[in-house]
Enzyme design. Sequence first.
Site, PDB file in Angstrom:
ATOM      1  N   ASP A 226      22.851 -10.604 -24.251  1.00 58.56           N
ATOM      2  CA  ASP A 226      22.239 -10.800 -22.939  1.00 58.56           C
ATOM      3  C   ASP A 226      22.913 -11.957 -22.197  1.00 58.56           C
ATOM      4  OD1 ASP A 226      19.929 -10.038 -21.209  1.00 58.56           O
ATOM      5  OD2 ASP A 226      19.339 -12.114 -21.529  1.00 58.56           O
ATOM      6  N   GLU A 290      32.391 -11.212 -41.360  1.00 57.75           N
ATOM      7  CA  GLU A 290      31.915 -11.435 -42.731  1.00 57.75           C
ATOM      8  C   GLU A 290      31.293 -10.164 -43.298  1.00 57.75           C
ATOM      9  OE1 GLU A 290      29.029 -14.531 -42.360  1.00 57.75           O
ATOM     10  OE2 GLU A 290      30.487 -15.979 -41.563  1.00 57.75           O
TER      11      GLU A 290
END
Length: 575
Positions: A226, A290
């Site tokens: 956002d 990751e």
Amino acid sequence: MTTIAATTPTPDTAPTPSAPGREWWRSAVIYQVYPRSFADSDGDGMGDLPGITSRLGALRGLGVDAVWLSPFQRSPQRDAGYDVSDYRDVDPRFGTLADFDAMLAEAHDLGLRVIIDIVPNHSSSDHAWFQEALAAAPGSAERARYIFRDGKGENGELPPNNWESIFGGHAWTRITEPDGTPGQWYLHLFDKSQPDLDWENPWVWEQFRGILRFWLDRGVDGFRVDVAHGMVKEAGLPDYTPPAGTGSMGGVALEPEIAAHAESDPPTPPYFAQDGVHAIYRDWHKVLEEYAGDRVLCGEAWVEPLDKLARWVRPDEMQQTFNFGYLETPWDARALRSIIDRSIEAFSSVGAPSTWVLSNHDVVRHATRLALEGENLQGHGIGPKTKGLPDPAFALHRARAATALMLALPGSAYLYQGEELGLPEAIDLPDDARQDPTWFRTDGERYGRDGCRVPIPWEGDAASYGFGPGSASWLPQPAAWANYTRSSQDGVTGSTLTMYQDALRLRRQHDLAFGGPEWIELGGNTLAFRTGDVTVVVNFGTEAVALPEGAGDVVLASGPLQDGDLPRDTTVWLA
Ligand code: NOJ
């Protein structure tokens, strides 16, 4: 440290997922679920996670690759969930974390990826971080989480600068210090219940790394970020007055002429599109790396021009960003051809797919917007007193042509719930039903965004049209919704739902996400191009035009042909 989260099944909707250059998000059609208004399992009038889970099969049937969920995290809902008070929990109105896990598992079982909203520019004023900041002293570590400043004037009685809130009114609110005296001011680019976090503070970075990992560990496929253009503010917070004609999120209204050339760069406000934001996304990119499984960041960045926007999707930043320049381009052949070319050029230059979008929860639905007469600034909305409202049937006809054009373009496309039903903007909402802070902060001068957020109709001929078990819906549904239910369109030749299903199936079959456009000159007020083995023709004129010879059969038509010719505001795919 490397964390390997639960691997998600590979959706069989992606052509060759994970092959270099063929990651799922390069071609995905992503369906925006607005949780309040999608499906309500318990009849309280507010959509919820179990409701979403129960309707995922319909999205699989539609043929999308992924869903994006607008915020469902804990929130006082003063901006419909874009005011988060706990980033690691589900708001009780929408269910529980267990409901979220069940929804995610069901989506993955169906081969649908799931991306969720993250709201890092501001928190809710109810968040413990902000409450602790209010209770602490000026200059404290707690205050440094947000943008607190002393006021101007003899007694600090004036706001620190002249910035206006995106929703109208001042962007600063003065607090009362714990000792009861008038105190500092805090910045809120949106509602006063949405204080801006200070991204100059490493503490804020650390919090959000943790929040990303929290949801990645649960198995989400990515995030829609956002206000991805707003988190960093220019040093010194200088005064700024936006030029006339600026939309709520900073986008500038584009006239066809301007859109076709777009040579002059609009000014950069000191609170949007600052260079400093890129370091944040490089950091987040590493967090996503990751995890196995092509996780994705998609930025909500209202940035112009396109080559500047492309910086959000450089190889070490986000994977996608919304193409709001496309959304804001009027229904005009020259302007659309220009924005399509410029988008593909700008995004390809950084190795990113272009994205395409026509509707979302912040803009007037395109089944109304594209036929509006006169200017309509993003975020201002429309209502009963708006001039130049279109005939709904004509507007839908044009919107279907626009969708058929968009779904033929290379890259990734976003759909907003209800557009596959042809839903128009709800215009006649009673004033006392409106909930958008824009409506309140402008004393009703701007209608705001409620008209595109009305709960969607599934089946039946009485409210809530299958949205929930009873008649309740948090915004009233127009009586005309009975004509737009999914069940009344399912399997019906010529229905909007059938057109979307056909377009998505053909798009995949013909691998259009990796296709053209190679433009063809057909003359008249048309746009025509080849993409792979498909020829696409759009008629923007008022007279019907002949289809090109030898381009194949009509495999998709956004509306009926007229004696074999292509009528106005209609798109066909030939193959
Ligand atoms: C953009 C969101 O899409 C909109 O709905 C919200 O009001 C603002 N950001 C503030 O979070």
